[in-house]
Design a protein around this motif. Sequence first.
Motif, PDB file in Angstrom:
ATOM      1  N   PHE A  57      -0.412   2.708   6.320  1.00 43.68           N
ATOM      2  CA  PHE A  57      -0.758   1.867   5.192  1.00 43.68           C
ATOM      3  C   PHE A  57      -1.097   0.655   5.558  1.00 43.68           C
ATOM      4  O   PHE A  57      -2.141   0.160   5.018  1.00 43.68           O
ATOM      5  N   VAL A  58      -0.519  -0.085   6.229  1.00 42.27           N
ATOM      6  CA  VAL A  58      -0.714  -1.546   6.548  1.00 42.27           C
ATOM      7  C   VAL A  58      -1.861  -1.549   7.160  1.00 42.27           C
ATOM      8  O   VAL A  58      -2.743  -2.584   7.100  1.00 42.27           O
ATOM      9  N   ASP A  59      -2.509  -0.732   8.183  1.00 45.70           N
ATOM     10  CA  ASP A  59      -3.492  -0.690   8.942  1.00 45.70           C
ATOM     11  C   ASP A  59      -4.862  -0.549   8.166  1.00 45.70           C
ATOM     12  O   ASP A  59      -6.014  -1.121   8.199  1.00 45.70           O
ATOM     13  N   GLN A  60      -4.841   0.400   6.934  1.00 43.83           N
ATOM     14  CA  GLN A  60      -5.650   1.007   6.438  1.00 43.83           C
ATOM     15  C   GLN A  60      -5.961   0.752   4.892  1.00 43.83           C
ATOM     16  O   GLN A  60      -7.188   0.355   4.468  1.00 43.83           O
ATOM     17  N   VAL A  61      -4.687   0.627   4.280  1.00 45.23           N
ATOM     18  CA  VAL A  61      -4.889   0.343   2.879  1.00 45.23           C
ATOM     19  C   VAL A  61      -4.626  -1.113   2.502  1.00 45.23           C
ATOM     20  O   VAL A  61      -5.498  -1.509   1.742  1.00 45.23           O
ATOM     21  N   VAL A  62      -3.834  -1.726   3.177  1.00 49.06           N
ATOM     22  CA  VAL A  62      -3.811  -3.257   2.872  1.00 49.06           C
ATOM     23  C   VAL A  62      -5.140  -4.042   2.934  1.00 49.06           C
ATOM     24  O   VAL A  62      -5.474  -4.689   1.958  1.00 49.06           O
ATOM     25  N   PRO A  63      -5.950  -3.746   3.894  1.00 54.34           N
ATOM     26  CA  PRO A  63      -7.225  -4.423   4.200  1.00 54.34           C
ATOM     27  C   PRO A  63      -8.074  -4.282   2.888  1.00 54.34           C
ATOM     28  O   PRO A  63      -8.801  -5.091   2.228  1.00 54.34           O
TER      29      PRO A  63
END
Length: 467
Positions: A424-430
């Motif tokens: 989630f942090v690597d893909q959705v946050v950006p």
Amino acid sequence: MSHQRLPQQPRPAPPQQPRPAPPRRSQPPGTHRPLHLAAHFPGVNSTTVWSDPRSGSQIAFDSFVHLARTAERGLFDFFFLAEGLRLREHKGRIHDLDVVGRPESLAVLNAVAAVTERLGLAATVNSTFNEPYELARRLASLDHLSDGRAAWNVVTSSDAFTGENFRRGGYLDRAERYTRAAEFVATARELWDSWSPDGTPRPFAHHGRHFSIEGEFTLPRSPQGHPVVIQAGDSAEGRDFAASTADVIFTRHGTLAAGQEFYADVKGRLPGYGRTADDLKIMPGVTVVVGDTDAEAQEKATEIRRLQVSPQNALLAAEQVWGTDLSGFDPDGPLPAFDPVVDSDVVQGRVRQGDPRALAEKWRGLARAKNLSLRETAIEATGRQSFIGSAATVAEAMSHFVDSRAADGFILVPHLTPGGLDEFVDQVVPLLQERGAFRTAYTGPTLRDHLGLSHPATRQTPKDAAA
Ligand SMILES: Cc1cc2nc3c(=O)[nH]c(=O)nc-3n(C[C@H](O)[C@H](O)[C@H](O)COP(=O)(O)O)c2cc1C
């Protein structure tokens, strides 16, 4: 410590899963309401898939550090720990899912404070079985040690079973629990305000219905003035308590329609307490499954649900609804045809939600409509709203949810400890950042800053004002 690992089960045909939200018409970047994100350390519930080889320890410090650092890397508002004050029982035996254990939240968060810099640190602590002087001191200590990152999720407990572990025994009825909780929070705030603005202790006295305290508080005002107060309870009393006093409400209303209804209801209560809509952030607990494509995410989500609801877990969930032993039932067969036992003691330590007959009818309706087995019905009926899809689909759907005033943000409950937030942090946050829906850097040092909440003014006595 080793976990109870659920054995892998043979697989019948996969049940239907909720479909990913269809992509919405895109809004230009910068026109989205900002959303807030928090990370829930997966508790002792069936959300956690212990049979996954990537699962780590539930209680080792490394697990807390990994999840908290991932959340901070993702610029989340806070890291959230739930609480249980007694191991639940099912048919008179300790519930398997509680055997993994759960350390005391404030102890964990004080340690996590030392390995993070900005992340808010939220502890669930019960107001029915604690005392305000002691808890106010522990929370103010965390706020000092963490430079203003402490939060308290005020829960009241809803069962006599938990009360048996405490001196008072039994429990208080709902109205009395909330009366005590309200006086508890007010007293804690009086204590946090009790030192004079120049940093000297002032005599303190509180004499109320539940608490009588005289003396001085041991700590000066903490960096946030008052640690952030979170509330998690759904009754009318719970919603009023949140509207009158909380900064954040943690809810289970995770579908768009239910979220909008809850949002309108709770925000509508705020003016009655002299507060505005921005004073209380509404954050449902949700699960997220990200894949390279929507179809792959859907497949993953189906697999995760099947691991969460093993045949044993399906029977256990059905026993909680029917209030009786169903061990003779085939999880791949039909639901019981008889009505549930209403005053059942099959489950200890978990509140039965609503009228069991209505719930059983709902399960039967689901099974009939989609031709589902007992296990498939349990998979459908116990699933929480999830955001399932490619990173783009998830970012779009989450942002739409917040833009539609169904929530102000989300408390993410990953199914894996401790790596469940990595994707989630690597893909959705950006992608949320690209849309302008999420911060690209922390803008202030305290949790109040992250949540956009004001810092409470120092209470002045006439003597301070004259000085
Ligand atoms: C989303 C959510 C999370 C909760 N988490 C906890 C928890 O971690 N520990 C706990 O003791 N109670 C927890 N509770 C229970 C509530 O604090 C409260 O005692 C219970 O919901 C009954 O109050 P109500 O009748 O107002 O809903 C939670 C409730 C909700 C809705």
